[in-house]
Scaffold this motif. Structure first.
Motif, PDB file in Angstrom:
ATOM      1  N   SER A  48       0.610  -1.322  -0.090  1.00 13.00           N
ATOM      2  CA  SER A  48       0.038   0.028  -0.020  1.00 13.00           C
ATOM      3  C   SER A  48       0.781   1.264  -0.005  1.00 13.00           C
ATOM      4  CB  SER A  48      -1.006  -0.136   1.023  1.00 13.00           C
ATOM      5  OG  SER A  48      -0.456   0.127   2.340  1.00 13.00           O
ATOM      6  N   THR A  49       2.180   1.211  -0.386  1.00 14.73           N
ATOM      7  CA  THR A  49       2.983   2.275  -0.247  1.00 14.73           C
ATOM      8  C   THR A  49       3.456   2.708  -1.720  1.00 14.73           C
ATOM      9  OG1 THR A  49       4.843   0.703   0.248  1.00 14.73           O
ATOM     10  CG2 THR A  49       4.073   2.143   2.008  1.00 14.73           C
ATOM     11  N   ALA A  50       3.937   4.008  -1.678  1.00 16.20           N
ATOM     12  CA  ALA A  50       4.236   4.499  -2.894  1.00 16.20           C
ATOM     13  C   ALA A  50       5.300   3.686  -3.620  1.00 16.20           C
ATOM     14  CB  ALA A  50       4.612   6.033  -2.915  1.00 16.20           C
ATOM     15  N   SER A  51       5.725   3.898  -4.874  1.00 18.11           N
ATOM     16  CA  SER A  51       6.688   2.995  -5.514  1.00 18.11           C
ATOM     17  C   SER A  51       8.127   3.232  -5.083  1.00 18.11           C
ATOM     18  CB  SER A  51       6.598   3.018  -6.930  1.00 18.11           C
ATOM     19  OG  SER A  51       6.908   4.467  -7.440  1.00 18.11           O
ATOM     20  N   ASP A  52       8.406   4.575  -4.409  1.00 20.38           N
ATOM     21  CA  ASP A  52       9.877   4.584  -3.960  1.00 20.38           C
ATOM     22  C   ASP A  52       9.987   4.466  -2.568  1.00 20.38           C
ATOM     23  OD1 ASP A  52       8.366   6.815  -3.125  1.00 20.38           O
ATOM     24  OD2 ASP A  52       9.677   8.444  -3.546  1.00 20.38           O
ATOM     25  N   ALA A  53       8.810   3.697  -1.953  1.00 18.16           N
ATOM     26  CA  ALA A  53       9.019   3.614  -0.538  1.00 18.16           C
ATOM     27  C   ALA A  53       9.956   2.614  -0.205  1.00 18.16           C
ATOM     28  CB  ALA A  53       7.719   3.165   0.111  1.00 18.16           C
ATOM     29  N   LYS A  54      10.584   2.300   0.816  1.00 17.39           N
ATOM     30  CA  LYS A  54      11.856   1.452   1.138  1.00 17.39           C
ATOM     31  C   LYS A  54      11.583   0.932   2.576  1.00 17.39           C
ATOM     32  CE  LYS A  54      14.724   1.542  -2.455  1.00 17.39           C
ATOM     33  NZ  LYS A  54      13.855   0.752  -3.404  1.00 17.39           N
ATOM     34  N   ILE A  55      11.276  -0.516   2.717  1.00 12.79           N
ATOM     35  CA  ILE A  55      11.370  -1.256   4.074  1.00 12.79           C
ATOM     36  C   ILE A  55      12.290  -1.852   4.363  1.00 12.79           C
ATOM     37  CG2 ILE A  55       9.703  -2.558   5.208  1.00 12.79           C
ATOM     38  CD1 ILE A  55       7.468  -1.986   3.098  1.00 12.79           C
ATOM     39  N   ALA A  56      13.099  -1.524   5.453  1.00  5.08           N
ATOM     40  CA  ALA A  56      14.275  -2.131   6.157  1.00  5.08           C
ATOM     41  C   ALA A  56      13.533  -3.296   7.045  1.00  5.08           C
ATOM     42  CB  ALA A  56      15.111  -1.389   6.905  1.00  5.08           C
ATOM     43  N   CYS A  57      13.838  -4.475   6.779  1.00  2.00           N
ATOM     44  CA  CYS A  57      13.420  -5.709   7.523  1.00  2.00           C
ATOM     45  C   CYS A  57      14.436  -6.310   8.226  1.00  2.00           C
ATOM     46  CB  CYS A  57      12.627  -6.481   6.545  1.00  2.00           C
ATOM     47  SG  CYS A  57      11.354  -5.805   5.515  1.00  2.00           S
ATOM     48  N   CYS A  58      14.188  -6.724   9.259  1.00  2.00           N
ATOM     49  CA  CYS A  58      15.353  -7.668  10.143  1.00  2.00           C
ATOM     50  C   CYS A  58      14.753  -8.926  10.724  1.00  2.00           C
ATOM     51  CB  CYS A  58      15.802  -6.881  11.196  1.00  2.00           C
ATOM     52  SG  CYS A  58      14.717  -6.399  12.410  1.00  2.00           S
ATOM     53  N   GLU A  59      15.270 -10.141  10.396  1.00  2.00           N
ATOM     54  CA  GLU A  59      15.064 -11.348  10.692  1.00  2.00           C
ATOM     55  C   GLU A  59      16.203 -12.241  11.085  1.00  2.00           C
ATOM     56  OE1 GLU A  59      12.126 -13.084  11.718  1.00  2.00           O
ATOM     57  OE2 GLU A  59      13.764 -14.408  12.294  1.00  2.00           O
ATOM     58  N   PRO A  60      16.489 -12.550  12.130  1.00  2.00           N
ATOM     59  CA  PRO A  60      17.722 -13.458  12.798  1.00  2.00           C
ATOM     60  C   PRO A  60      17.593 -14.841  12.224  1.00  2.00           C
ATOM     61  CG  PRO A  60      16.698 -12.821  14.843  1.00  2.00           C
ATOM     62  CD  PRO A  60      15.763 -12.161  13.731  1.00  2.00           C
ATOM     63  N   ASP A  61      16.554 -15.317  12.112  1.00  2.00           N
ATOM     64  CA  ASP A  61      16.528 -16.907  11.568  1.00  2.00           C
ATOM     65  C   ASP A  61      16.493 -16.917  10.150  1.00  2.00           C
ATOM     66  OD1 ASP A  61      14.900 -19.608  12.800  1.00  2.00           O
ATOM     67  OD2 ASP A  61      15.091 -19.080  10.655  1.00  2.00           O
ATOM     68  N   VAL A  62      17.639 -17.495   9.789  1.00  2.00           N
ATOM     69  CA  VAL A  62      18.333 -17.549   8.239  1.00  2.00           C
ATOM     70  C   VAL A  62      17.002 -18.119   7.602  1.00  2.00           C
ATOM     71  CG1 VAL A  62      19.848 -18.293   6.690  1.00  2.00           C
ATOM     72  CG2 VAL A  62      20.336 -17.561   9.053  1.00  2.00           C
ATOM     73  N   GLU A  63      16.212 -19.194   7.920  1.00  2.00           N
ATOM     74  CA  GLU A  63      15.174 -19.933   7.130  1.00  2.00           C
ATOM     75  C   GLU A  63      14.107 -19.072   7.051  1.00  2.00           C
ATOM     76  OE1 GLU A  63      14.865 -22.781   5.305  1.00  2.00           O
ATOM     77  OE2 GLU A  63      17.212 -22.523   5.673  1.00  2.00           O
ATOM     78  N   TYR A  64      13.470 -18.240   8.136  1.00  2.00           N
ATOM     79  CA  TYR A  64      12.406 -17.168   8.165  1.00  2.00           C
ATOM     80  C   TYR A  64      12.725 -16.133   7.021  1.00  2.00           C
ATOM     81  CZ  TYR A  64      10.678 -19.680  12.188  1.00  2.00           C
ATOM     82  OH  TYR A  64      10.217 -20.489  13.244  1.00  2.00           O
ATOM     83  N   ALA A  65      14.194 -15.725   7.098  1.00  2.00           N
ATOM     84  CA  ALA A  65      14.443 -14.559   6.176  1.00  2.00           C
ATOM     85  C   ALA A  65      14.413 -15.126   4.690  1.00  2.00           C
ATOM     86  CB  ALA A  65      15.984 -14.198   6.442  1.00  2.00           C
ATOM     87  N   ARG A  66      14.825 -16.323   4.522  1.00  2.00           N
ATOM     88  CA  ARG A  66      14.828 -16.765   3.111  1.00  2.00           C
ATOM     89  C   ARG A  66      13.227 -16.980   2.674  1.00  2.00           C
ATOM     90  NH1 ARG A  66      13.972 -21.406   1.215  1.00  2.00           N
ATOM     91  NH2 ARG A  66      13.787 -22.461   2.950  1.00  2.00           N
ATOM     92  N   SER A  67      12.570 -17.439   3.444  1.00  2.00           N
ATOM     93  CA  SER A  67      11.084 -17.611   3.180  1.00  2.00           C
ATOM     94  C   SER A  67      10.477 -16.125   2.870  1.00  2.00           C
ATOM     95  CB  SER A  67      10.316 -18.244   4.397  1.00  2.00           C
ATOM     96  OG  SER A  67       8.846 -18.364   4.020  1.00  2.00           O
ATOM     97  N   ALA A  68      10.918 -15.110   3.711  1.00  2.00           N
ATOM     98  CA  ALA A  68      10.174 -13.755   3.585  1.00  2.00           C
ATOM     99  C   ALA A  68      10.697 -13.482   2.163  1.00  2.00           C
ATOM    100  CB  ALA A  68      10.965 -12.964   4.463  1.00  2.00           C
TER     101      ALA A  68
END
Ligand SMILES: C[S@@+](CC[C@H](N)C(=O)[O-])C[C@H]1O[C@@H](n2cnc3c(N)ncnc32)[C@H](O)[C@@H]1O
Length: 226
Positions: A48-68
């Protein structure tokens, strides 16, 4: 496919809608997603954000990060996303080191270690612009020793501290497990505030706020004469 006891860590749909509504209403361009898991909250915001929006995400679990990352690809939002495979505090400190203090519009905090919310809050107060918003997830039932799905006694103290934090306007909304909508109302040095709250009474806090007000007025006067 995830087993049910893990899958329930994902955000409920109605919460995703709250996030997409808020980021759209604010036209948020710089967003942080703390505790990304398989990506639901980050995708709800990205869509729902504008095309130039940037989202910094953090996930310490490598498998969950890959899934994301897989779900981002399937949802067509990868170009807005940055993944930090580390804990929230580490990512936030890195963003501060990179000069993002006061640059962030919106933060969603859903780190599984709920007792880390106070540390995340202090970093969030530095990263958010005045008027920026942070939404804390799971703040109601998790703080209650009886009505709970997981019990985090420290959340009671966190809720109390937020209600007494002069930097924010906060409202605990009893939706789902409870979310706290928190708007940063003013810049105030976190360490100075903590010192006053530990040692002083209302007078010391009032003096700190008066000092901050004088600083802001001086900054404004300088702008007017510039
Ligand atoms: C409840 S889940 C998040 C759900 C996610 N927001 C969603 O929309 O589906 C919590 C996540 O926080 C992650 N986590 C645990 N400790 C963390 C920390 N210190 N910093 C960031 N993430 C953390 C866990 O690995 C887990 O994936």
């Amino acid at each position: 496919k995830l087993p049910m006891e893990i899958a329930v860590l994902g955000l409920p749909e109605e919460q995703g809608r709250v996030l997409s509504t808020l980021v759209r209403a604010m036209d948020a361009r710089r967003i942080l997603d703390l505790g990304t898991f398989t990506g639901y909250s980050s995708i709800a915001m990205a869509l729902s954000t504008a095309s130039d929006a940037k989202i910094a995400c953090c996930e310490p679990d490598v498998e969950y990060a890959r899934s994301a990352r897989d779900w981002w690809l399937k949802s067509g939002v990868s170009s807005k996303m940055q993944m930090y495979e580390c804990e929230a505090e580490e990512m936030m400190q890195k963003l501060l080191d990179d000069g993002e203090a006061g640059e962030v519009d919106f933060i969603f905090c859903d780190v599984a270690s709920r007792e880390r919310y106070p540390q995340c809050h202090e970093l969030a107060m530095q990263l958010l612009r005045v008027g920026g918003v942070i939404v804390y997830y799971d703040t109601l039932w998790a703080a209650d020793p009886v009505l709970q799905h997981g019990h985090y006694p420290a959340l009671r103290e966190f809720n109390q501290a937020l209600s007494e934090d002069p930097r924010v306007l906060a409202s605990l909304v009893p939706l789902s497990y409870g979310i706290t909508l928190t708007m940063k109302a003013l810049n105030l040095d976190g360490e100075e505030l903590a010192a006053v709250q530990q040692t002083g009474g209302d007078d010391d806090l009032a003096a700190l706020l008066t000092k901050r007000r004088a600083e802001v007025e001086a900054e404004l006067a300088e702008l007017e004469t510039a």
